[in-house]
Design an enzyme around this catalytic site. Structure first.
Site, PDB file in Angstrom:
ATOM      1  N   LYS A 605      79.477 111.438  64.981  1.00 48.60           N
ATOM      2  CA  LYS A 605      78.446 111.007  65.951  1.00 48.60           C
ATOM      3  C   LYS A 605      78.773 109.653  66.578  1.00 48.60           C
ATOM      4  O   LYS A 605      77.897 108.866  66.895  1.00 48.60           O
ATOM      5  CB  LYS A 605      77.065 110.973  65.301  1.00 48.60           C
ATOM      6  CG  LYS A 605      76.688 112.206  64.504  1.00 48.60           C
ATOM      7  CD  LYS A 605      76.881 113.491  65.287  1.00 48.60           C
ATOM      8  CE  LYS A 605      75.948 113.608  66.485  1.00 48.60           C
ATOM      9  NZ  LYS A 605      76.140 114.876  67.236  1.00 48.60           N
ATOM     10  N   THR A 606      80.064 109.384  66.755  1.00 48.57           N
ATOM     11  CA  THR A 606      80.451 108.137  67.426  1.00 48.57           C
ATOM     12  C   THR A 606      81.273 108.397  68.683  1.00 48.57           C
ATOM     13  O   THR A 606      81.650 107.449  69.379  1.00 48.57           O
ATOM     14  CB  THR A 606      81.286 107.254  66.484  1.00 48.57           C
ATOM     15  OG1 THR A 606      82.468 107.960  66.080  1.00 48.57           O
ATOM     16  CG2 THR A 606      80.490 106.837  65.261  1.00 48.57           C
ATOM     17  N   GLY A 825      76.331 115.246  73.812  1.00 48.47           N
ATOM     18  CA  GLY A 825      75.607 114.436  74.786  1.00 48.47           C
ATOM     19  C   GLY A 825      74.143 114.795  74.916  1.00 48.47           C
ATOM     20  O   GLY A 825      73.546 114.633  75.971  1.00 48.47           O
ATOM     21  N   ARG A 826      73.551 115.320  73.850  1.00 45.17           N
ATOM     22  CA  ARG A 826      72.140 115.682  73.903  1.00 45.17           C
ATOM     23  C   ARG A 826      71.276 114.449  74.159  1.00 45.17           C
ATOM     24  O   ARG A 826      71.594 113.343  73.721  1.00 45.17           O
ATOM     25  CB  ARG A 826      71.689 116.321  72.582  1.00 45.17           C
ATOM     26  CG  ARG A 826      72.204 117.736  72.339  1.00 45.17           C
ATOM     27  CD  ARG A 826      71.447 118.346  71.179  1.00 45.17           C
ATOM     28  NE  ARG A 826      71.927 119.674  70.842  1.00 45.17           N
ATOM     29  CZ  ARG A 826      72.798 119.936  69.885  1.00 45.17           C
ATOM     30  NH1 ARG A 826      73.285 118.936  69.166  1.00 45.17           N
ATOM     31  NH2 ARG A 826      73.191 121.160  69.631  1.00 45.17           N
ATOM     32  N   LYS A 827      70.147 114.653  74.818  1.00 46.30           N
ATOM     33  CA  LYS A 827      69.162 113.597  75.027  1.00 46.30           C
ATOM     34  C   LYS A 827      68.119 113.677  73.919  1.00 46.30           C
ATOM     35  O   LYS A 827      67.456 114.688  73.743  1.00 46.30           O
ATOM     36  CB  LYS A 827      68.473 113.764  76.398  1.00 46.30           C
ATOM     37  CG  LYS A 827      69.426 113.707  77.589  1.00 46.30           C
ATOM     38  CD  LYS A 827      70.027 112.314  77.749  1.00 46.30           C
ATOM     39  CE  LYS A 827      70.894 112.247  79.011  1.00 46.30           C
ATOM     40  NZ  LYS A 827      71.503 110.916  79.192  1.00 46.30           N
TER      41      LYS A 827
END
Length: 885
Positions: A605-606, A825-827
C-alpha cells in the site's frame, strides 16, 4: 655472696638456654616453612601409570585448597568482550575460531592505545560475562580512568578477565604487571609440562596430565608470585642448556598459566604465558571460559562420533581390503568399543563393484559380507556416479533399485535411513531429484555433507532439514582416497600424528558435540591408516580429557543434533556460482543467470504495483513470471516457498537475452517487514540492489484497513479504524491480527535497520511514495541511475496523467493509455482527524524509541507534519543510501 653468685649464674644460664631455644625454634620454623612451600610445589614419583603414557604420574602433594571468589553470572549477558591487537592478528583469529566453534557469542574490539572501552552495561544489566585481552599488556597499561571503569564493572557484575602474554625479541627478561603482585620472566624455553590437579577451573582437561618433551618455541613467559590469590594451572621445567633470565628464581617447575582467584582485588583472572598454539592451552582456555562465566559459556562433556567408510567394494586393485584387513577392522572396532560406547563402523557400499579386485581383495569382500551384522551399512550410488549428473528422477531411482537389490541379495540391512552421495553431489547445492529418489527407494531420513554452507572453514559447517531429510555436517579427518601409506602421508607422518595429538582432528572432536567423519575403503587396506588414526585418537582423547565418547545410529544422531541446534533446522541458501566446489557439483542445466539483480521489497500500500509497472516499461528490465497463487509476486524469501529451494525460485525467471545488460527483478511487498527475508536474500543474492517505497505510515495503515474492508475481511467490517489502531491486549484476536497488519509494516526504523544489517547502504534505495505518485518521471530517473541500467529510458515522454484515474499511466501508440487496474487508486473516505492524531503520536513515539537503541541511523527530517526517516548520514561511516527527494 655465694648464693647470690649462684643465682646470677643460674639466671645467666637460663637466659642463654632461652635464647638458644628461641633461636632453634626460629631455625626449625623457617626450615619447615621453607620445605613446606617447596613440598606444595614439588612433584613426587608414584607407582601409578599415566593413561596411555609410559610416564609416571606426578601429582601435587595435598595442601589446603584456596577457595576462589564466587562467580554470579545472573546479571550479565552470555557474551564475551574480546580485545584484539588487529583484525588479522593470529592469536585473535585463534581465539575467535574457538569462540565460533563453541557457538559462544562475542563482541570484538580493536584494543586502542589508551584503553578506551565500549559501553559495558545496558539498562542496569552487564553486556559481557568475560573480558578477553589478546595482549594482557593492553589491559595493565590502560589509563587510570578506563582501567578503574573496567575493574569496577568486573567487581560489580562478577565479570572475569582472561589475558595472554606472548613474548618477543624486544621483551625485557623480566617485568611486573602494573597493579598486580605478579612478576613475568620472558623468552623461556620449557619442557615436560604438567596440569595442576588442584586448579578449580579444570573441567574438560584431565589432570594430572604430564606432557613429555619440549614445548613449542622458546618464547614462553613464566609467572612468579608471592600472593595467595594466585594458583598455577600449567607448569613446566626449564629446558637445560637454554638461556634463561638471570633473575629467574631457581625452582623445579615454573607456571606458564595461572589463575587469579580474586582474593587480591575481587576480580578473577586467568593469564597465559604464550598464545594458543600449544594444544593444552586450548583445552585450558575452554575450561577457563566455562569456569569464569559461571558455566554460562560451557561445552557438554558428551561427544558423539560416527565414522563412515565410503566406497565399500569400490577402488582399484591394490587399494582394497583383503581378509587380514577385514579382520583388523573387526578387531579395531572391538578395541574402540572399550573407549567409545557403542562404537560401530558405518559402511557405504556401491554393489556394482563387488568382486572387481584381486583374488585376495575379492576374498576380503566376501568376509565383509559374512560379517555383515557386525557393522552398520548405508547406500552409495550403484555405479558410484554423482547424482547431479542425472537430470531426471527416474534414472536415479533405477540406480538405487539396483543397489537395493544387491543389498537384499547379500543380507545387507536396508533400513538404516541414512545415505551419502558420492563426492557430496546433489546434497548441497540441493539436487531435488536426488532427495525424491532417496525417499522413494530407501526411505532416507538422514544424509551428511561437508559442503554446507561451504567446505572451509570447517567451524562454519552446519546442518539443515530439506524435503523431510535431515542433513548433518560431515568432517574430514585428513584421510582421502589416495592416503594409504603412513610414510607417504602429506607433509610427512608427523603431520598425521600432530593432528591426532592435539591438532586439527583432536580439536574437531573437542569443539563439536557431534562429528561424522568421512573415510574411504582405501584407508583400511595397505597401512590401515583409518584404524591407526581412530584408535590413537580415541586413546589420546581419553587420556587428556574428561570427554565421554559414544556413537549413535545415524537417525538417532540426527535427532540429537537438531535437539542441540534447533536454530539450524531451516536452511540458508547460498548462490552456487559463488563457490567453485558448489558449481562443480551443481547440474550443468542450471545457471545463476536466473537469479534477480534487484528486489522491490515493499511495503504494501505504498505504490509498489505502480513502480512495478513503470519498471517493466524499460526495455532492459525483466520481471519474474507470474505465480498462480500470488500473481506478480513470488514471495520466496519471506515464507514457506523458501523451503522449496532455489530451483523452484529460479524457474520463475526467464533466461535474459543479454546477461550483461538485462536486469531481472521481482517485487514482493511482504519482504519489507519480514524478519527472515533480509538474511535470506543477502545469502542468495548478496550483490542485489534493494528498493523500498515509504509513505506517511498513517496513510499506509489506513489504506491497508480499507483494502481489507473492500475484500470483506470480517474484522475490518466489524471494527472501525480507530478501534483497530487503539485495540489493547484484551482486544479480540481477529482485531489484534488486523492491527498488526495495519501497523507493523509502518515501523520503518525497525525494518530498515534489519535490511541494513545484511546489505550495505549503497545497495538500498528509498523512494518517497508521495513523489512517485506526483512526479514519477523524476523518481524513475533516479531509479535508473541507482540500478545502472542502460539505455536511459525517457519516462517523461512515456507517462501521462489520467485525470479520471487520478494517477499516471503508460502512454501507448495512438494516444491510448495503460493504467493500473480498478483495484488500484481507490478513493477512500478521509481519515478522521482524531484517528490521524493518534496514529501520528504512536508512530512518532515508536520512531523515537527505536532510534534510541539504534546505532545505524537517526531521523533527519520531517515530511509534511510526521517525523519520517531519511537515511543518509549514518553512524560508523555507513553512508551512501540513495534517497531521491
Amino acid at each position: 655472696m655465694n648464693l647470690i653468685g649462684k643465682l646470677r649464674r643460674s639466671f645467666r644460664m637460663l637466659v642463654i638456654l632461652l635464647a638458644a631455644f628461641c633461636l632453634a625454634s626460629i631455625v626449625i620454623s623457617a626450615y619447615f616453612l621453607y620445605t613446606g612451600y617447596k613440598q606444595e610445589m614439588a612433584l613426587v614419583e608414584t607407582t601409578g601409570q599415566a593413561e596411555c603414557e609410559d610416564l609416571k604420574l606426578l601429582p601435587y602433594r595435598s595442601a589446603e585448597l584456596r577457595t576462589p571468589k564466587p562467580i554470579d553470572p545472573s546479571r550479565t549477558d552470555p557474551t564475551v568482550l574480546l580485545f584484539v591487537e588487529s583484525q588479522y592478528s593470529q592469536l585473535g583469529q585463534d581465539i575467535i575460531a574457538i569462540l565460533e566453534s563453541s557457538k559462544f557469542q562475542y563482541h570484538m574490539v580493536i584494543a586502542p592505545a589508551k584503553g578506551d572501552i565500549p559501553p559495558l552495561t545496558d539498562n542496569g544489566r552487564g553486556k559481557y560475562t568475560i573480558v578477553i585481552y589478546e595482549n594482557i599488556l593492553k589491559y595493565v597499561s590502560m589509563d587510570s580512568w578506563n582501567r578503574e571503569l573496567l575493574e569496577k564493572y568486573c567487581v560489580e557484575y562478577s565479570v572475569s578477565i582472561i589475558g595472554f602474554h606472548k613474548a618477543n625479541e624486544n621483551s625485557s627478561p623480566s617485568s611486573r604487571l602494573k597493579g598486580l603482585p605478579l612478576q613475568l620472566y620472558n623468552n623461556v624455553a620449557l619442557r615436560d609440562c604438567v596440569v595442576n590437579p588442584r586448579s578449580p577451573l579444570l573441567r574438560i582437561t584431565k589432570a594430572p596430565r604430564l606432557e613429555q618433551g619440549p614445548l613449542p618455541g622458546q618464547d614462553w613467559t613464566v609467572f612468579q608470585f608471592n600472593h595467595s590469590t594466585y594458583l598455577p594451572v600449567l607448569l613446566g621445567e626449564l629446558q637445560p642448556a637454554r638461556p634463561t633470565p638471570a633473575s629467574l628464581p631457581h625452582a623445579a617447575l615454573h607456571a606458564t598459566v595461572i589463575q587469579d582467584l580474586g582474593l587480591h582485588d575481587g576480580i578473577q583472572r586467568v593469564l597465559f604465558g604464550n598464545n594458543l598454539t600449544f594444544w593444552l592451552h586450548k583445552l585450558i582456555f575452554i575450561d577457563a571460559i566455562s569456569f569464569l562465566s559461571g558455566k554460562k559459556l560451557t561445552l557438554s562433556l558428551d561427544r558423539y562420533i560416527l565414522v563412515d567408510i565410503d566406497d565399500i567394494f569400490v577402488g582399484k586393485e591394490g587399494t582394497r581390503m583383503n581378509v587380514n584387513d577385514v579382520k583388523a577392522l573387526l578387531e579395531t572396532q572391538n578395541l574402540l568399543r572399550t573407549q567409545v560406547a557403542n562404537f560401530t563402523f558405518n559402511l557405504g557400499f556401491s554393489g556394482k563393484f563387488y568382486h572387481t579386485g584381486t583374488e585376495e581383495e575379492d576374498e576380503g569382500d566376501d568376509l565383509l559380507l559374512r560379517s555383515v551384522d557386525e557393522f552398520w551399512w548405508f547406500p552409495h550410488m550403484w555405479s558410484h556416479m554423482q547424482p547431479h549428473l542425472f537430470h531426471n528422477e527416474s534414472s536415479l531411482v533405477e540406480q538405487m533399485i539396483l543397489n537395493k537389490e544387491f543389498a537384499m541379495e547379500h543380507g545387507i540391512p536396508t533400513g538404516m535411513g541414512y545415505a551419502v552421495a558420492p563426492h557430496h553431489s546433489g546434497v548441497y547445492p540441493v539436487h531435488v531429484q536426488l532427495y525424491e529418489a532417496w525417499k522413494k527407494v530407501w526411505h532416507i531420513r538422514v544424509t551428511s555433507t561437508e559442503e554446507y554452507p561451504h567446505l572451509k572453514p570447517a567451524r562454519y559447517r552446519r546442518g539443515f532439514i530439506h524435503n523431510g531429510i535431515m542433513v548433518l555436517p560431515r568432517q574430514t579427518c585428513g584421510l582421502f582416497t589416495h592416503t594409504i601409506f603412513y610414510k607417504e602421508y602429506p607433509g610427512g607422518p608427523q603431520e598425521l600424528d600432530k593432528s591426532i595429538r592435539g591438532g586439527e582432528l583432536f580439536l574437531t572432536i573437542l569443539l563439536n558435540p557431534i562429528s561424522i567423519f568421512m573415510t574411504h575403503l582405501s584407508n583400511y587396506g595397505n597401512d590401515r591408516l583409518g584404524l591407526y588414526t581412530f584408535a590413537n585418537l580415541a586413546s589420546f582423547v581419553r587420556s587428556s580429557t574428561n570427554l565421554r565418547l559414544q556413537t549413535l545410529p545415524p537417525v538417532q544422531l540426527a535427532q540429537k543434533y537438531f535437539q542441540l541446534f534447533p536454530e539450524q533446522t531451516d536452511p540458508l541458501w547460498q548462490n552456487p556460482c559463488d563457490d567453485k566446489r558448489h558449481r562443480d557439483i551443481w547440474s550443468r542445466d542450471k545457471t545463476c543467470d536466473h537469479l534477480p539483480k534487484f528486489l522491490v521489497i515493499g511495503p504494501q500500500k505504498t505504490g509498489t504495483t505502480a513502480l512495478y509497472l513503470f519498471l517493466l516499461m524499460h526495455p532492459s528490465i525483466i520481471s519474474n513470471l507470474p505465480s498462480p497463487k500470488t500473481f506478480e509476486e513470488v514471495q520466496f524469501f519471506n515464507g514457506n516457498n523458501y523451503h522449496k529451494g532455489i530451483d523452484w525460485y529460479m524457474e520463475f525467471f526467464p533466461t535474459p537475452s543479454n546477461t550483461t545488460t538485462d536486469l531481472l527483478f521481482e517485487k514482493s511487498a511482504n519482504y519489507f517487514h519480514s524478519e527472515e527475508a533480509p538474511r535470506r536474500a543477502a545469502s542468495l543474492i548478496p550483490k542485489a540492489k534493494i528498493i523500498t517505497i515509504l509513505i506517511d505510515p498513517s496513510d499506509r495503515a489506513y489504506s491497508w484497513y480499507q483494502h481489507q474492508r473492500s475484500h470483506e475481511d470480517p474484522a475490518a467490517l466489524r471494527f472501525n479504524f480507530y478501534e483497530v489502531i487503539t485495540g489493547g491486549l484484551r482486544a479480540p484476536p481477529e482485531l489484534r491480527a488486523l492491527q498488526r497488519r495495519c501497523l507493523e509494516p509502518g515501523w520503518y526504523a525497525l525494518h530498515i535497520h534489519r535490511w541494513l544489517s545484511h546489505f550495505p547502504p549503497s545497495q538500498l534505495l528509498i523512494i518517497d511514495g508521495q513523489q512517485l505518485r506526483s512526479d514519477p518521471a523524476t523518481v524513475m530517473d533516479e531509479v535508473q541511475k541507482f540500478l545502472g541500467v542502460s539505455p536511459h529510458y525517457n519516462y517523461s515522454e512515456a507517462l501521462t496523467f489520467d485525470p479520471q484515474k487520478g494517477f499516471w499511466c503508460q502512454l501507448l501508440e495512438g494516444g491510448k493509455t495503460k493504467c493500473l487496474g480498478k483495484s488500484k487508486g481507490r478513493k477512500y473516505p478521509p481519515m478522521d482527524q482524531e484517528v490521524r492524531a493518534v496514529q501520528r503520536f504512536m508512530t512518532a513515539v515508536l520512531i523515537l524509541t527505536l532510534n534510541k537503541h539504534t546505532d545505524y541511523f537517526s531521523p533527519l527530517f520531517h515530511f509534511h507534519w510526521l517525523m519520517f526517516l531519511k537515511i543518509r548520514n549514518l553512524s560508523f561511516g555507513r553512508e551512501g543510501i540513495e534517497f531521491p527527494l
